[in-house]
Design a protein around this motif. Structure first.
Motif, PDB file in Angstrom:
ATOM      1  N   SER A  93      49.743  69.647 -52.148  1.00 11.29           N
ATOM      2  CA  SER A  93      48.957  68.638 -52.368  1.00 11.29           C
ATOM      3  C   SER A  93      49.577  67.275 -52.628  1.00 11.29           C
ATOM      4  N   LEU A  94      49.386  66.086 -51.934  1.00  7.67           N
ATOM      5  CA  LEU A  94      49.980  64.914 -52.370  1.00  7.67           C
ATOM      6  C   LEU A  94      49.143  63.578 -52.473  1.00  7.67           C
ATOM      7  N   GLY A  95      47.866  64.002 -52.760  1.00  8.13           N
ATOM      8  CA  GLY A  95      46.878  62.957 -53.000  1.00  8.13           C
ATOM      9  C   GLY A  95      46.633  62.297 -54.234  1.00  8.13           C
ATOM     10  N   CYS A  96      45.789  61.176 -54.308  1.00  2.01           N
ATOM     11  CA  CYS A  96      46.071  60.713 -55.885  1.00  2.01           C
ATOM     12  C   CYS A  96      44.264  60.744 -56.329  1.00  2.01           C
ATOM     13  N   LEU A 149      41.481  61.388 -42.744  1.00  2.00           N
ATOM     14  CA  LEU A 149      42.424  60.774 -42.168  1.00  2.00           C
ATOM     15  C   LEU A 149      43.972  61.102 -43.095  1.00  2.00           C
ATOM     16  N   GLY A 150      44.906  61.723 -42.265  1.00  2.00           N
ATOM     17  CA  GLY A 150      46.065  61.951 -42.993  1.00  2.00           C
ATOM     18  C   GLY A 150      45.908  63.464 -43.780  1.00  2.00           C
ATOM     19  N   SER A 151      45.400  64.544 -43.209  1.00  2.00           N
ATOM     20  CA  SER A 151      45.260  65.735 -43.931  1.00  2.00           C
ATOM     21  C   SER A 151      46.237  66.398 -44.509  1.00  2.00           C
ATOM     22  N   GLY A 152      47.596  66.330 -44.492  1.00  2.00           N
ATOM     23  CA  GLY A 152      48.557  66.907 -44.985  1.00  2.00           C
ATOM     24  C   GLY A 152      48.226  68.408 -44.995  1.00  2.00           C
ATOM     25  N   GLY A 153      48.610  69.093 -46.112  1.00  2.00           N
ATOM     26  CA  GLY A 153      48.677  70.498 -46.015  1.00  2.00           C
ATOM     27  C   GLY A 153      47.192  71.211 -45.951  1.00  2.00           C
ATOM     28  N   LEU A 195      43.239  65.202 -39.578  1.00  2.00           N
ATOM     29  CA  LEU A 195      44.086  64.306 -38.595  1.00  2.00           C
ATOM     30  C   LEU A 195      45.239  63.972 -39.411  1.00  2.00           C
ATOM     31  N   ASP A 196      46.450  64.372 -38.603  1.00  2.00           N
ATOM     32  CA  ASP A 196      47.754  63.926 -39.038  1.00  2.00           C
ATOM     33  C   ASP A 196      48.789  63.856 -38.114  1.00  2.00           C
ATOM     34  N   MET A 197      49.908  63.042 -38.216  1.00  2.00           N
ATOM     35  CA  MET A 197      50.747  62.606 -37.340  1.00  2.00           C
ATOM     36  C   MET A 197      52.088  63.591 -37.691  1.00  2.00           C
ATOM     37  N   THR A 198      52.106  64.371 -38.341  1.00  2.00           N
ATOM     38  CA  THR A 198      53.383  65.120 -38.818  1.00  2.00           C
ATOM     39  C   THR A 198      53.026  66.559 -38.388  1.00  2.00           C
ATOM     40  N   GLU A 199      53.800  67.180 -37.373  1.00  2.00           N
ATOM     41  CA  GLU A 199      53.849  68.378 -36.691  1.00  2.00           C
ATOM     42  C   GLU A 199      53.780  69.604 -37.893  1.00  2.00           C
ATOM     43  N   GLU A 200      54.826  69.366 -38.860  1.00  2.00           N
ATOM     44  CA  GLU A 200      55.206  70.188 -39.873  1.00  2.00           C
ATOM     45  C   GLU A 200      53.960  70.419 -40.954  1.00  2.00           C
ATOM     46  N   MET A 201      53.214  69.181 -41.096  1.00  2.00           N
ATOM     47  CA  MET A 201      52.078  69.271 -41.978  1.00  2.00           C
ATOM     48  C   MET A 201      50.923  70.003 -41.382  1.00  2.00           C
ATOM     49  N   LEU A 202      50.704  69.748 -39.930  1.00  2.00           N
ATOM     50  CA  LEU A 202      49.756  70.454 -39.174  1.00  2.00           C
ATOM     51  C   LEU A 202      49.970  71.925 -39.253  1.00  2.00           C
ATOM     52  N   GLY A 254      47.817  62.967 -34.280  1.00  2.00           N
ATOM     53  CA  GLY A 254      47.645  61.985 -34.044  1.00  2.00           C
ATOM     54  C   GLY A 254      47.796  60.887 -35.348  1.00  2.00           C
ATOM     55  N   THR A 255      47.742  59.512 -34.728  1.00  2.00           N
ATOM     56  CA  THR A 255      47.632  58.496 -35.882  1.00  2.00           C
ATOM     57  C   THR A 255      46.093  58.048 -36.370  1.00  2.00           C
ATOM     58  N   ILE A 256      46.327  57.616 -37.505  1.00  2.00           N
ATOM     59  CA  ILE A 256      44.885  57.151 -38.387  1.00  2.00           C
ATOM     60  C   ILE A 256      44.443  55.808 -37.686  1.00  2.00           C
ATOM     61  N   GLU A 257      45.588  55.324 -36.939  1.00  2.00           N
ATOM     62  CA  GLU A 257      45.340  53.893 -36.216  1.00  2.00           C
ATOM     63  C   GLU A 257      44.569  54.275 -34.929  1.00  2.00           C
ATOM     64  N   ALA A 258      44.564  55.336 -34.384  1.00  2.00           N
ATOM     65  CA  ALA A 258      44.215  55.548 -32.898  1.00  2.00           C
ATOM     66  C   ALA A 258      43.592  57.039 -33.174  1.00  2.00           C
ATOM     67  N   SER A 274      39.619  60.428 -46.877  1.00  2.00           N
ATOM     68  CA  SER A 274      41.146  60.161 -46.909  1.00  2.00           C
ATOM     69  C   SER A 274      41.574  60.258 -48.406  1.00  2.00           C
ATOM     70  N   ASN A 275      42.843  60.821 -48.678  1.00  2.00           N
ATOM     71  CA  ASN A 275      43.308  60.785 -49.770  1.00  2.00           C
ATOM     72  C   ASN A 275      44.928  60.298 -49.974  1.00  2.00           C
ATOM     73  N   CYS A 276      44.793  59.167 -50.225  1.00  2.00           N
ATOM     74  CA  CYS A 276      46.508  58.614 -50.683  1.00  2.00           C
ATOM     75  C   CYS A 276      47.100  58.461 -49.419  1.00  2.00           C
ATOM     76  N   VAL A 277      46.618  58.003 -48.199  1.00  2.00           N
ATOM     77  CA  VAL A 277      47.215  57.637 -46.843  1.00  2.00           C
ATOM     78  C   VAL A 277      47.267  56.393 -46.312  1.00  2.00           C
TER      79      VAL A 277
HETATM   80  C1  LIG Z   1      50.666  61.354 -49.220  1.00  2.00           C
HETATM   81  S1  LIG Z   1      50.455  62.761 -48.117  1.00  2.00           S
HETATM   82  C2  LIG Z   1      48.635  62.871 -48.397  1.00  2.00           C
HETATM   83  C3  LIG Z   1      48.176  64.352 -47.719  1.00  2.00           C
HETATM   84  C4  LIG Z   1      46.646  64.803 -47.906  1.00  2.00           C
HETATM   85  N1  LIG Z   1      45.913  63.883 -47.779  1.00  2.00           N
HETATM   86  C5  LIG Z   1      46.888  65.102 -49.330  1.00  2.00           C
HETATM   87  O1  LIG Z   1      45.982  64.792 -50.104  1.00  2.00           O
HETATM   88  O2  LIG Z   1      47.513  66.052 -49.821  1.00  2.00           O
HETATM   89  C6  LIG Z   1      50.271  61.709 -46.514  1.00  2.00           C
HETATM   90  C7  LIG Z   1      49.956  62.246 -45.384  1.00  2.00           C
HETATM   91  O3  LIG Z   1      49.487  61.362 -44.351  1.00  2.00           O
HETATM   92  C8  LIG Z   1      50.162  61.482 -43.246  1.00  2.00           C
HETATM   93  N2  LIG Z   1      50.227  60.494 -42.405  1.00  2.00           N
HETATM   94  C9  LIG Z   1      50.638  59.003 -43.104  1.00  2.00           C
HETATM   95  N3  LIG Z   1      50.687  58.074 -42.170  1.00  2.00           N
HETATM   96  C10 LIG Z   1      49.932  58.643 -41.209  1.00  2.00           C
HETATM   97  C11 LIG Z   1      49.386  57.858 -40.098  1.00  2.00           C
HETATM   98  N4  LIG Z   1      49.471  56.725 -39.700  1.00  2.00           N
HETATM   99  N5  LIG Z   1      48.720  58.580 -39.185  1.00  2.00           N
HETATM  100  C12 LIG Z   1      48.420  59.998 -39.405  1.00  2.00           C
HETATM  101  N6  LIG Z   1      49.016  60.631 -40.446  1.00  2.00           N
HETATM  102  C13 LIG Z   1      49.708  59.848 -41.285  1.00  2.00           C
HETATM  103  C14 LIG Z   1      51.571  62.350 -43.232  1.00  2.00           C
HETATM  104  O4  LIG Z   1      52.175  62.963 -42.375  1.00  2.00           O
HETATM  105  C15 LIG Z   1      51.087  62.998 -44.653  1.00  2.00           C
HETATM  106  O5  LIG Z   1      50.700  64.195 -44.442  1.00  2.00           O
END
Ligand SMILES: C[S@@+](CC[C@H](N)C(=O)[O-])C[C@H]1O[C@@H](n2cnc3c(N)ncnc32)[C@H](O)[C@@H]1O
Length: 260
Positions: A73-76, A94-98, A118-125, A145-149, A162-165
């Motif tokens: 968990s890396l959110g705020c 958006l940016g679902s992390g773990g 949705l996340d762009m990072t394979e390792e997080m997915l 994918g990215t949160i911009e598309a 979304s949480n801190c992304v």
């Molecule tokens: C600060 S972490 C937050 C993760 C999760 N929301 C949480 O609360 O633990 C940011 C996450 O957003 C993803 N991320 C950052 N920029 C992104 C983008 N432009 N498109 C998709 N994912 C993105 C990262 O890969 C990472 O998993």
């Protein structure tokens, strides 16, 4: 020379790939060069700052989740509490992390609803998928994918969370336009994010923390409101919850896509 957007996005991706691997590999005890089993202490949290991570969730939420989802968990904040999810709703994180907020959303919307991450990072997915399996959640789907598309059709989602992304995005207008597009008319956005006081310049935000650490790329309160309204959202609220640096806050952001 300043960073190009594609370089910055790659730096963000690498930072969160490393965080995911720390959790994935952290539960394994190694003896010299030979790994010899699972460490009973479980995975170490990747976030140790009390303003970020799983300590921001109620014990009742934390108790239902796999240890690796909490550790990653890396959110705020806790956007699933902010968005007041209802049974049967379709949620997009958006940016679902773990996967912590996807798993909590899945529980809240129940078997007739669905939670997408949705996340762009394979390792997080990969970590999120493993966590969903451990949690026995079958109303979840993780998308690369990215949160911009966003790789979803228009008007198919009830709630975007979304949480801190969003502060990490190199193209925030595109993020708000995509959130607006995928929401059904009357749908809502309920996110937590880092937001700067209106008096802080971009340079002053950069002095308070780095881009990948969710500080330098933060919008101000006025910028957040203006960009959501420019994308078409109404009923915009940006409310600070706790301080994360001098003049910088974790905030709850809510807005609605109008029905007409
Ligand atoms: C600060 S972490 C937050 C993760 C999760 N929301 C949480 O609360 O633990 C940011 C996450 O957003 C993803 N991320 C950052 N920029 C992104 C983008 N432009 N498109 C998709 N994912 C993105 C990262 O890969 C990472 O998993």
């Amino acid at each position: 020379m300043t960073d190009q957007p594609t370089d910055l996005r790659e730096t963000v991706r690498q930072r969160y790939a490393t965080a995911a691997l720390k959790v994935t590999e952290g539960g394994t005890a190694c003896c010299g060069s030979d790994c010899c089993g699972t460490d009973d202490r479980g995975p170490e949290p990747v976030e140790i700052d009390e303003n970020f991570g799983s300590t921001l969730y109620a014990a009742a939420d934390r108790d239902t989740l796999p240890a690796e989802a909490l550790a990653a968990s890396l959110g705020c904040g806790n956007p699933t509490a902010v968005a007041e999810l209802l049974p049967g709703e379709r949620v997009l994180d958006l940016g679902s992390g773990g996967g912590i907020d996807v798993l909590l959303s899945a529980r809240r919307v129940g078997p007739t609803g669905k939670a997408y991450g949705l996340d762009m990072t394979e390792e997080m997915l990969a970590l999120a998928l493993a966590n969903a399996r451990k949690a026995g959640a079958d109303n979840v789907e993780f998308l690369k994918g990215t949160i911009e598309a966003v790789p979803l059709p228009a008007a198919t989602i009830d709630v975007v969370i979304s949480n801190c992304v969003i502060n990490l995005s190199v193209d925030k207008p595109a993020v708000f336009a995509e959130a607006f597009r995928v929401l059904r008319p009357g749908g809502r956005i309920g996110v937590t994010d880092v937001v700067a006081d209106d008096t802080l310049t971009p340079a002053q935000r950069g002095e308070r923390g780095d881009y990948v650490g969710c500080i330098a790329g933060a919008l101000s309160f006025a910028e957040y409101r203006a960009r959501l309204e420019a994308a078409g959202f109404t009923d915009v609220e940006v409310t600070p919850t706790h301080s994360v640096a001098d003049g910088m806050h974790s905030a709850v952001v809510r807005a609605v896509k109008p029905t007409v």
